[in-house]
Write a protein that holds these residues in place. Structure first.
Motif, PDB file in Angstrom:
ATOM      1  N   LEU A 157     110.516  47.685  46.435  1.00 24.23           N
ATOM      2  CA  LEU A 157     109.788  46.417  46.466  1.00 24.23           C
ATOM      3  C   LEU A 157     110.400  45.555  47.552  1.00 24.23           C
ATOM      4  CD1 LEU A 157     107.572  44.829  44.976  1.00 24.23           C
ATOM      5  CD2 LEU A 157     109.397  43.826  43.626  1.00 24.23           C
ATOM      6  N   GLU A 192     105.033  44.143  56.284  1.00 21.17           N
ATOM      7  CA  GLU A 192     104.664  45.371  55.580  1.00 21.17           C
ATOM      8  C   GLU A 192     105.196  46.617  56.263  1.00 21.17           C
ATOM      9  OE1 GLU A 192     100.458  44.992  55.035  1.00 21.17           O
ATOM     10  OE2 GLU A 192     100.707  43.333  53.615  1.00 21.17           O
ATOM     11  N   VAL A 195     107.456  54.709  46.394  1.00 19.06           N
ATOM     12  CA  VAL A 195     106.297  53.895  46.727  1.00 19.06           C
ATOM     13  C   VAL A 195     106.825  52.548  47.209  1.00 19.06           C
ATOM     14  CG1 VAL A 195     104.221  52.779  45.836  1.00 19.06           C
ATOM     15  CG2 VAL A 195     104.891  55.047  44.997  1.00 19.06           C
ATOM     16  N   ARG A 253     106.152  48.665  48.364  1.00 19.75           N
ATOM     17  CA  ARG A 253     105.186  47.596  48.137  1.00 19.75           C
ATOM     18  C   ARG A 253     105.779  46.290  48.650  1.00 19.75           C
ATOM     19  NH1 ARG A 253     103.485  46.605  42.050  1.00 19.75           N
ATOM     20  NH2 ARG A 253     105.534  45.702  42.155  1.00 19.75           N
ATOM     21  N   THR A 254     104.985  45.523  49.377  1.00 18.09           N
ATOM     22  CA  THR A 254     105.410  44.216  49.867  1.00 18.09           C
ATOM     23  C   THR A 254     104.691  43.149  49.057  1.00 18.09           C
ATOM     24  OG1 THR A 254     105.779  45.066  52.101  1.00 18.09           O
ATOM     25  CG2 THR A 254     105.478  42.697  51.880  1.00 18.09           C
ATOM     26  N   VAL A 255     105.461  42.229  48.508  1.00 16.91           N
ATOM     27  CA  VAL A 255     104.877  41.124  47.749  1.00 16.91           C
ATOM     28  C   VAL A 255     105.400  39.816  48.325  1.00 16.91           C
ATOM     29  CG1 VAL A 255     104.568  42.422  45.609  1.00 16.91           C
ATOM     30  CG2 VAL A 255     106.687  41.203  45.992  1.00 16.91           C
ATOM     31  N   ALA A 274     108.157  43.467  38.354  1.00 16.11           N
ATOM     32  CA  ALA A 274     107.999  44.896  38.625  1.00 16.11           C
ATOM     33  C   ALA A 274     108.658  45.755  37.544  1.00 16.11           C
ATOM     34  CB  ALA A 274     108.575  45.248  39.994  1.00 16.11           C
TER      35      ALA A 274
END
Length: 114
Positions: free
Chosen positions: A2, A36, A56, A58-60, A71
């Motif tokens: 993340l 990203e 995996v 993921r950019t938040v 998460a």
């Protein structure tokens, strides 16, 4: 993985006559694409070394502690590192790690630095 890029204050600007083409919107779009790309770049070498491990990315866009705690709702385990402080190398989890230790929805594994 993340990724939570640093919050940047975006100044308001007059709206463009053509949607999403103002200089500010274009800068924001470039910044988001760059943000990203960071996890993909960081994970590329690790994926080559360990192709059997699925990661995996993921950019938040929220505060790191909040994003990670949220998460953990869907995670089986979360792994955090520690950082050293004066005289005590590798024993301090930091503010984000502290939030995870107290608010995580799954087990937390702490890995000392070094």
């Amino acid at each position: 993985m993340l990724h939570t890029p640093a919050h940047r204050h975006v100044l308001t600007e007059l709206p463009s006559l053509v949607p999403a083409t103002s200089p500010g919107q274009e800068r924001l779009s470039r910044r988001e694409r760059a943000d990203e790309a960071v996890p993909r770049f960081c994970l590329a070498a690790l994926r080559d070394l360990h192709p059997q491990v699925q990661v995996v990315a993921r950019t938040v866009r929220s505060a790191p502690a909040h994003a990670l705690v949220e998460a953990t709702r869907d995670a089986a385990v979360v792994v955090i590192g520690t950082r050293g402080t004066a005289g005590r190398p590798g024993t301090h989890p930091g503010a984000v790690g502290h939030a995870l230790l107290h608010h995580s929805h799954c087990p937390v594994v702490v890995v000392p630095a070094g």
